[in-house]
Scaffold this motif. Structure first.
Motif, PDB file in Angstrom:
ATOM      1  N   SER A 249      -7.137 -38.206   1.570  1.00 19.12           N
ATOM      2  CA  SER A 249      -6.050 -37.814   2.465  1.00 19.12           C
ATOM      3  C   SER A 249      -6.577 -37.075   3.691  1.00 19.12           C
ATOM      4  N   ALA A 250      -7.619 -36.237   3.473  1.00 21.11           N
ATOM      5  CA  ALA A 250      -8.170 -35.443   4.575  1.00 21.11           C
ATOM      6  C   ALA A 250      -9.027 -36.285   5.515  1.00 21.11           C
ATOM      7  N   ILE A 251      -9.815 -37.198   4.957  1.00 23.41           N
ATOM      8  CA  ILE A 251     -10.748 -37.974   5.779  1.00 23.41           C
ATOM      9  C   ILE A 251     -10.069 -39.157   6.460  1.00 23.41           C
ATOM     10  N   PHE A 252      -9.253 -39.890   5.694  1.00 22.72           N
ATOM     11  CA  PHE A 252      -8.653 -41.099   6.231  1.00 22.72           C
ATOM     12  C   PHE A 252      -7.246 -40.871   6.784  1.00 22.72           C
ATOM     13  N   MET A 253      -6.732 -39.650   6.623  1.00 21.10           N
ATOM     14  CA  MET A 253      -5.388 -39.322   7.093  1.00 21.10           C
ATOM     15  C   MET A 253      -4.365 -40.273   6.477  1.00 21.10           C
TER      16      MET A 253
END
Length: 306
Positions: A249-253
């Motif tokens: 969720s944080a890296i690929f949004m």
């Protein structure tokens, strides 16, 4: 004076029962009472009168309950461990018993997922569905108790196995040490070969066959995470997936709804069903490689959209 020796009852052996107990009237307590009163106690009352069956919550001696429990785990003639519900305390108690190299019988409710490190060892499954299930479990428990009392019985559990391997290595001659290493290398190679077959990209697709949303879709890309055998377990894979999804969720949004985790043995395949840019992919791969217990992160052959 009259001889009272014959009137003194013989000291009974101890069968100590551990497992999930729970609070009064809880589902865990109902389960524990059902196992004790419907399976274990009838078997010992009918066939093994020399034993006294004790469960931790029935200890009546004064003193600290924890110390008494450990005393029973160390000294009891037999321990019966219920692995149902994957209760952490029960596995802790099993570990203490395993260290003693004394007899222990494992039991579990059908449908319980047994941890990989104890799964290879014999255990008695039981069910609470049909009356015949009780008779079957009683018969198997009777056979198990008879087996552990046989003079030739040898205790086998993860601890005794590890000790045996270590003793073999310690006592081996230089020539035997070479042979042991060759066997270990061959075992590793076979494991990897079997892993390639069992975890092939085609099998990842087949494992998704019962998930309608993925039946007709091909992953955009897949990461295969290979764990060390002594680290892999269903519980650790669950925690790994939770943490990995947060990172996704944080890296690929993205919320990760189109990402599927497929664990099997010591491998987890992570299949992405939506396009992702190259730079975030590299960052996520580096994240995976940094995780505890991870040996290697690869991309299965043919794991590209065609």
């Amino acid at each position: 004076m009259p001889d009272t020796t014959a009137l003194t009852p013989a000291k009974k052996k101890t069968c100590f029962v551990v497992g999930p107990i729970g609070s009064e009237h809880s589902e865990s307590r109902i389960h524990a009472d059902w196992l004790l009163e419907m399976i274990i106690q009838p078997v010992f009352e009918q066939h093994f009168e020399a034993f006294e069956v004790i469960r931790s919550d029935t200890i009546t001696q004064p003193g600290m309950i924890d110390a008494q429990m450990i005393g029973h785990l160390l000294d009891a003639d037999l321990v019966i461990a219920d692995m149902s519900e994957r209760n952490p305390n029960a596995f802790y108690e099993m570990g203490i018993r395993h260290m003693t190299s004394r007899p222990i019988i494992h039991m579990f409710l059908k449908g319980t997922e047994i941890p990989f490190d104890v799964a290879p060892y014999r255990a008695i499954d039981f069910s609470r569905i049909h009356p015949s299930d009780i008779r079957k479990a009683q018969a198997r428990l009777k056979e198990a108790v008879e087996a552990v009392q046989h003079p030739d019985y040898k205790v086998e559990n993860p601890v005794t196995r590890a000790r045996g391997v270590q003793k073999l290595a310690d006592d081996a001659t230089p020539g035997m040490q070479v042979l042991i290493q060759q066997i270990a290398d061959l075992s590793t190679r076979m494991h990897r070969i079997e892993g390639t077959e069992d975890h092939s990209y085609g099998n990842v697709r087949r494992s998704l066959a019962d998930r309608p949303v993925f039946q007709s879709r091909t992953p955009d890309f897949v990461y295969r995470v290979i764990f060390s055998a002594n680290y892999a377990s269903p519980e650790r894979f669950r925690i790994f997936e939770e943490q990995a999804r947060t990172t996704i969720s944080a890296i690929f949004m993205t919320g990760g709804a189109n990402v599927l985790f497929v664990p099997r043995d010591d491998v987890v395949d992570i299949a992405f069903y939506e396009p992702m840019d190259a730079e975030p992919r590299v960052r996520f791969r580096e994240y995976l490689k940094s995780q505890r217990g991870v040996l290697e992160v690869t991309t299965p052959e043919h794991a590209k959209r065609t």
